[in-house]
Write a protein that holds these residues in place. Structure first.
Motif, PDB file in Angstrom:
ATOM      1  N   ASP A   1     -87.999-107.659  76.542  1.00 34.13           N
ATOM      2  CA  ASP A   1     -86.916-107.911  77.478  1.00 34.13           C
ATOM      3  C   ASP A   1     -85.545-107.620  76.881  1.00 34.13           C
ATOM      4  N   GLY A   2     -85.503-106.871  75.804  1.00 31.62           N
ATOM      5  CA  GLY A   2     -84.232-106.606  75.147  1.00 31.62           C
ATOM      6  C   GLY A   2     -83.460-105.466  75.822  1.00 31.62           C
ATOM      7  N   THR A   3     -82.150-105.420  75.546  1.00 34.40           N
ATOM      8  CA  THR A   3     -81.290-104.384  76.077  1.00 34.40           C
ATOM      9  C   THR A   3     -81.323-103.184  75.142  1.00 34.40           C
ATOM     10  N   ALA A   4     -81.561-101.992  75.695  1.00 35.10           N
ATOM     11  CA  ALA A   4     -81.793-100.802  74.853  1.00 35.10           C
ATOM     12  C   ALA A   4     -80.574-100.462  74.018  1.00 35.10           C
ATOM     13  N   HIS A   5     -79.367-100.514  74.626  1.00 32.99           N
ATOM     14  CA  HIS A   5     -78.187-100.082  73.872  1.00 32.99           C
ATOM     15  C   HIS A   5     -77.874-101.037  72.720  1.00 32.99           C
ATOM     16  N   PHE A   6     -78.398-102.289  72.776  1.00 32.56           N
ATOM     17  CA  PHE A   6     -78.165-103.244  71.680  1.00 32.56           C
ATOM     18  C   PHE A   6     -79.050-102.924  70.475  1.00 32.56           C
ATOM     19  N   PHE A   7     -80.313-102.558  70.738  1.00 31.13           N
ATOM     20  CA  PHE A   7     -81.263-102.351  69.647  1.00 31.13           C
ATOM     21  C   PHE A   7     -81.300-100.903  69.152  1.00 31.13           C
ATOM     22  N   LEU A   8     -80.794 -99.952  70.003  1.00 34.60           N
ATOM     23  CA  LEU A   8     -80.907 -98.534  69.652  1.00 34.60           C
ATOM     24  C   LEU A   8     -80.216 -98.174  68.327  1.00 34.60           C
ATOM     25  N   PRO A   9     -79.035 -98.636  68.079  1.00 31.67           N
ATOM     26  CA  PRO A   9     -78.417 -98.291  66.771  1.00 31.67           C
ATOM     27  C   PRO A   9     -79.258 -98.732  65.565  1.00 31.67           C
ATOM     28  N   HIS A  10     -79.895 -99.886  65.654  1.00 34.42           N
ATOM     29  CA  HIS A  10     -80.718-100.380  64.535  1.00 34.42           C
ATOM     30  C   HIS A  10     -81.985 -99.546  64.398  1.00 34.42           C
TER      31      HIS A  10
ATOM     32  N   CYS B   1     -83.120 -97.317  61.206  1.00 33.78           N
ATOM     33  CA  CYS B   1     -84.468 -97.449  60.611  1.00 33.78           C
ATOM     34  C   CYS B   1     -85.093 -96.062  60.473  1.00 33.78           C
ATOM     35  N   SER B   2     -84.871 -95.178  61.470  1.00 35.45           N
ATOM     36  CA  SER B   2     -85.466 -93.838  61.426  1.00 35.45           C
ATOM     37  C   SER B   2     -84.855 -93.000  60.316  1.00 35.45           C
TER      38      SER B   2
END
Length: 1038
Positions: free
Chosen positions: A1023-1032, A1036-1037
């Motif tokens: 249920d997380g917001t994509a733009h919040f987790f995308l930078p992390h 990681c990549s």
């Protein structure tokens, strides 16, 4: 030569009304047994009654050659001869013969009379027990502890156990059982002794002592095995036969020459090499004892004949073999009734001119050597004396039995607490009493029995038969030589004249004087009663005063007083007296200690230190001892080193009473002359509190004027200034040295700060003043005392509690005590002390934080000081500072206590498990308690619980906590525990909680660095917001 005194150990003497001339005499059990002329009748006399009345008389079955009495069982045993055969018999119930026409029963050993004579009412009768032997008996001895019988034969020793057989409810009789045979090769004992486990046997010039003992069944005895009955006998016979066949015979049978053995002494295990083989054969009925017995060699002594001191070779032989036990306390009754061992065991044996006494228990050692003034015929050893008879004198020598027993009985002997005259002290003769023609001596209790027979023949009459026999033997020998070379003496007048001359001078003609015929000579049987120990002791004290008057340091004076002291010790160790008599003995013993203390106090020699323990045992106070020495002191000689030694140690030990003003001033005068360097220590003693301060300062200034500059001297004068109320002088003395140097002064003399030990520790006036003016110096000084083993931790606690009992902190741990604990924690290197201090400090900190009250007394060291100076205090973790910042809403004192507690928990030493019970009183409802509980949980490895607590109570500290604690093996908790917990709380509280959002970002940043992209994707919530987790995810990549 032994020193001879003229004391009176004998109280009275009586003549026993014996009808016939005695041949043999023995005593025991309060009775005297006399074998009359002819040797077939025994008379028993009562030694306990005045005049020694006759108890009974009875006839023996043969002519008595030897007789012994056993106190245990009250029986007599005899070696008798009849029809050229030798018998061993025991006489039991002999006291029944006091009644006329009393029956006598005769039976064989082990064969009890169960016939008609014992039916119906039991009858009182004496029994004669025939004891069969394989060999003729030569000697015998009874054990004084068990009543067992030891019989010496030509090639063996036989042990008979005394038993009491019950025939009916009303009747029991004594009997014997042959239990053990000791086969001995090459030895025919002339005398034996038996006591407990010890057996002693002697020949003419050799003595052997062995000990029988039980061994473990697993042990294998190679040398002393239990053999079949006739193995030893057959072996010995075979060896003798082989020697005879080869033309050899024992040395004593050779007439051509005689080999003298050399002197030899073997003690303990060395005695195994003596060359005497002993083989045990168990013959008892109890099969379970077979194989459990072993023999240990204890002592072997061999003598060579002496050609001096008036004894010829023929006269040089051993006599008076005796084993003597000594008991202490009430051990005697217990040992005799239960078969226990005595405290000490001694063996005595004697040559004509020298007697020897050895101690056998524990370590074997020669205790005393007795040099007799003249040739001795017989000797008897007791607890207090050695009685020796010569031709015309009864000699009473002192013994060292009580000196040996005292050291076994009391481990404090030969310390500064107690003393006893040394075992090696020379013995002396207290009395030489003249008699005519002494033949036999025996002793029972305080009775000495003497048999005398006057020799009225002249010396020439007694020497002539011996000289005639010697010359006849020489005549025959010379005649045989002449015949062997072909000359007939009778055919030549010259040879016949030569043979008629005497070849021996009168001086050398007597080889062994024959005993004069007793018929027609006078004889007497005396019973001598010894005086009481108290009476003899008092006479010895009076006797010693003669030497003291002529020379106060006379060795004879100390020798006599030491002998009296040992007499009293022997009487007290025995404890066989009534309570009233024992009280008198104890009083005399203390008086004896005082006399010895007086003697040693005058000494300037190495033994002067003995004044201390003897004065302690005397029960005298120090004041009384000082007065005694003042009366003995002469102005020219001064006080002896022994007295100074006693006085110095009494002052240092702090066990003495407080001296009066006059006596304390006298002590100062004594030390100012004898040992002025000790004055600071003397003045500091609690016993000297009554001394005049001005007087003391005068002596100290005299000491200082002689160039004695010391820190202790300055501190002592400062203390005296306080006692006088002179603060100006006090400050002058204290300013002379830096505080660190003053600490060394207190180490040199702790009594400047405290008096007493244990639970009686009291601070001095100087300590009380320092408590208010220089508390840091006081704490440093006590820490130094503890680290130098001058004071224990519990004593230091009492010291500070007593010092602060009148302050505002009476109900809690005084701050000065806590300061001491903190300072000691810095200085100590003992792990046990460190853990004890950590627990105490933790307890105090928690108690103060919990109660939130404080006396306002400022601590000597802040938390920052302790962190910088003590490795046990650690720097506060960053997250702890977030939980409890410096501006926390508590007082400064509690802030310091909290920081000290947190610092201990952040340090490496405190064991958290030990303080868990203390945490129960500290609630975690506020940040103070929360910080302590989280610290403890973290040190115990409970990180998940701590994360949960911090997220609930102080989420601001969670990231700081995670950065500090979740490292290495705990790193996975970032995404396994912290990330899910933060997400759950954000869902609950909403997206407006900036603290949780910040914690989530930090958690994602750590997870992105440590996880691969797939693992990171699995971690992201659905249920997380994509733009919040995308930078992390992108980080990681990369």
């Amino acid at each position: 030569m032994v020193h001879v005194y003229n004391c009176h150990p004998f109280a009275s003497q009586h003549i026993v009304p014996a009808e016939q001339e005695p041949v043999l005499v023995c005593c025991g059990g309060g009775a005297l047994f006399v074998v009359g002329a002819g040797g077939c009748k025994v008379e028993a006399y009562n030694l306990q009654q005045e005049g020694c009345p006759l108890i009974c008389r009875f006839s023996c079955m043969g002519s008595v050659l030897s007789i012994r009495h056993s106190a245990v069982g009250d029986y007599l045993v005899t070696i008798e001869e009849k029809n050229k055969a030798t018998y061993l018999r025991a006489y039991t119930n002999w006291r029944y013969q006091a009644a006329e026409k009393t029956r006598v029963g005769v039976r064989l050993l082990g064969h009890l009379l169960r016939g008609s004579s014992f039916r119906g009412t039991p009858k009182e009768q004496m029994e004669i027990i025939e004891i069969p032997l394989f060999e003729p008996p030569l000697c015998m001895a009874c054990c004084g502890l068990t009543g067992d019988l030891l019989v010496g034969c030509a090639k063996s020793l036989v042990v008979f156990s005394l038993k009491r057989q019950t025939l009916s409810e009303q009747l029991s009789v004594l009997d014997f059982e042959r239990v053990l045979i000791l086969h001995i090769q090459g030895w025919s004992p002339t005398q034996v002794a038996f006591c407990g486990e010890y057996i002693a046997l002697q020949t003419e010039l050799e003595v052997l002592v062995v000990k029988l003992s039980l061994k473990k069944s697993s042990q294998v005895e190679e040398e002393h095995t239990l053999l079949p009955e006739d193995f030893m006998t057959e072996t010995s016979l075979d060896e003798d036969a082989e020697m005879t066949k080869d033309g050899f015979s024992p040395l004593h049978e050779q007439e051509d020459f005689f080999l003298f053995p050399k002197h030899q002494e073997m003690l303990g295990n060395e005695a195994q090499e003596c060359g005497v083989s002993i083989v045990l054969e168990w013959t008892g009925m109890e099969d379970q004892s077979r194989g459990d017995m072993s023999v240990a060699y204890v002592l072997f002594r061999r003598f060579a004949p002496d050609f001096f001191q008036g004894c010829s070779v023929e006269e040089t032989h051993l006599h008076s073999l005796q084993l003597h036990p000594m008991f202490t306390s009430n051990q005697e009754e217990a040992s005799i009734s239960k078969g226990g061992e005595p405290t000490c065991m001694f063996v005595f044996f004697s040559l004509p001119n020298t007697g020897y006494m050895y101690s056998l228990k524990d370590s074997v050692e020669l205790v005393s050597t007795y040099q007799y003034p003249e040739k001795a015929h017989q000797a008897v050893l007791s607890d207090q004396f050695l009685y020796v008879i010569t031709r015309n004198a009864l000699q009473c020598f002192t013994v060292r039995c009580s000196a040996v027993a005292a050291r076994v009985h009391d481990p404090y002997i030969d310390t500064t607490m107690k003393a006893c005259p040394p075992i090696t002290m020379e013995v002396c003769a207290l009395r030489i009493q003249l008699f005519i023609g002494l033949k036999i001596v025996c002793q029972d209790g305080n009775h000495i029995v003497l048999l005398t027979a006057a020799d009225v023949d002249s010396k020439e009459d007694t020497e002539r038969p011996a000289r005639k026999n010697t010359e006849s033997r020489e005549h025959r020998a010379l005649t045989g030589i002449l015949v062997a070379v072909g000359l007939e003496p009778s055919s030549t007048p010259t040879l016949e004249s030569l043979l008629s001359r005497s070849f021996l001078s009168r001086k050398s003609s007597v080889c062994k004087p024959t005993e004069p015929a007793d018929s027609g000579h006078g004889w007497n049987l005396y019973v001598i009663t010894s005086v009481s120990t108290l009476q003899l002791y008092r006479e010895i004290v009076e006797y010693s005063k003669r030497y003291e008057q002529s020379s106060p340091s006379s060795q004879s004076c100390i020798h006599l007083l030491s002998e009296g002291h040992l007499l009293l010790r022997a009487a007290l160790l025995a404890q066989d007296c009534e309570s009233a008599e024992r009280a008198q003995l104890q009083e005399a013993f203390q008086e004896s200690c005082a006399h010895l203390g007086d003697c040693f106090s005058r000494f300037d020699k190495k033994d002067c230190h003995l004044a201390l323990p003897y004065y302690k045992m005397s029960g005298l106070t120090v004041t009384e001892v000082i007065k005694r020495n003042m009366s003995m002191n002469s102005s020219s000689d001064g006080y002896g080193k022994g007295f100074i030694f006693f006085l110095k140690h009494s002052l240092y030990e702090e066990t003495m009473e407080e001296l009066s003003k006059d006596m304390a001033d006298k002590v100062l005068e004594i030390f100012s002359v004898a040992e002025p360097a000790q004055l600071p220590h003397v003045v500091s003693s609690p016993s000297m509190l009554s001394a005049d301060p001005d007087h003391a300062v005068t002596h100290l200034r005299q000491l200082e004027s002689r160039g004695a500059q010391s820190i202790t001297l300055s501190l002592c004068m400062a203390s005296l200034a306080l006692r006088k109320g002179d603060l100006h002088s006090y400050r002058q003395q204290m300013d002379r040295h830096a505080e660190m140097l003053q600490v060394y002064g207190f180490i040199e003399e702790p009594k400047l700060l405290l008096h007493g030990r244990g639970k009686a520790v009291l601070p001095t006036i100087l300590a009380q003043h320092l408590c208010h003016t220089q508390d840091g110096l006081l704490v440093a000084a006590v820490v130094a005392l503890h680290e130098n083993s001058k004071i224990r931790l519990d004593e230091a606690d009492l010291f500070f509690q007593e010092l602060c009992k009148d302050g505002v902190e009476a109900d809690s741990s005084p701050q000065l005590l806590v300061d001491f604990w903190e300072a000691l924690l810095v200085a100590s290197s003992h792990e046990s002390i460190i853990q004890e201090l950590l627990f105490r400090l933790t307890s105090v900190y928690i108690d103060r934080i919990t109660r939130r009250d404080h006396s306002g007394v400022k601590a000597l060291k802040t938390a920052e000081d302790l962190i910088n100076s003590c490795s046990h205090y650690g720097m506060l973790y960053p997250w702890v500072s977030i939980l409890t910042p410096v501006q926390f809403n508590i007082t400064y004192d509690h802030q310091e206590d909290l920081h000290k507690l947190q610092s201990l928990l952040c340090g490496p030493t405190l064991e958290v498990l030990s303080i868990l019970p203390l945490l129960e009183q500290l609630s975690d409802s506020d940040s103070t308690g929360l910080s302590v509980h989280v610290l403890c949980a973290t040190k115990l490895g409970q990180h998940e619980t701590s994360i949960h607590r911090l997220l609930d109570r102080c989420p601001e500290a969670i990231i700081s906590y995670a950065n500090h604690e979740l490292q290495n093996d705990k790193l996975s908790l970032w995404w396994q525990k912290l990330f899910p917990e933060v997400c759950d709380r954000i869902r609950t509280t909403g997206n407006d909680n900036t603290v949780l959002l910040s914690a989530l970002k930090e958690t994602l940043a750590v997870a992105a660095k440590e996880l691969n992209p797939l693992e990171f994707l699995d971690l992201l919530p659905d249920d997380g917001t994509a733009h919040f987790f995308l930078p992390h995810l992108l980080e990681c990549s990369q």
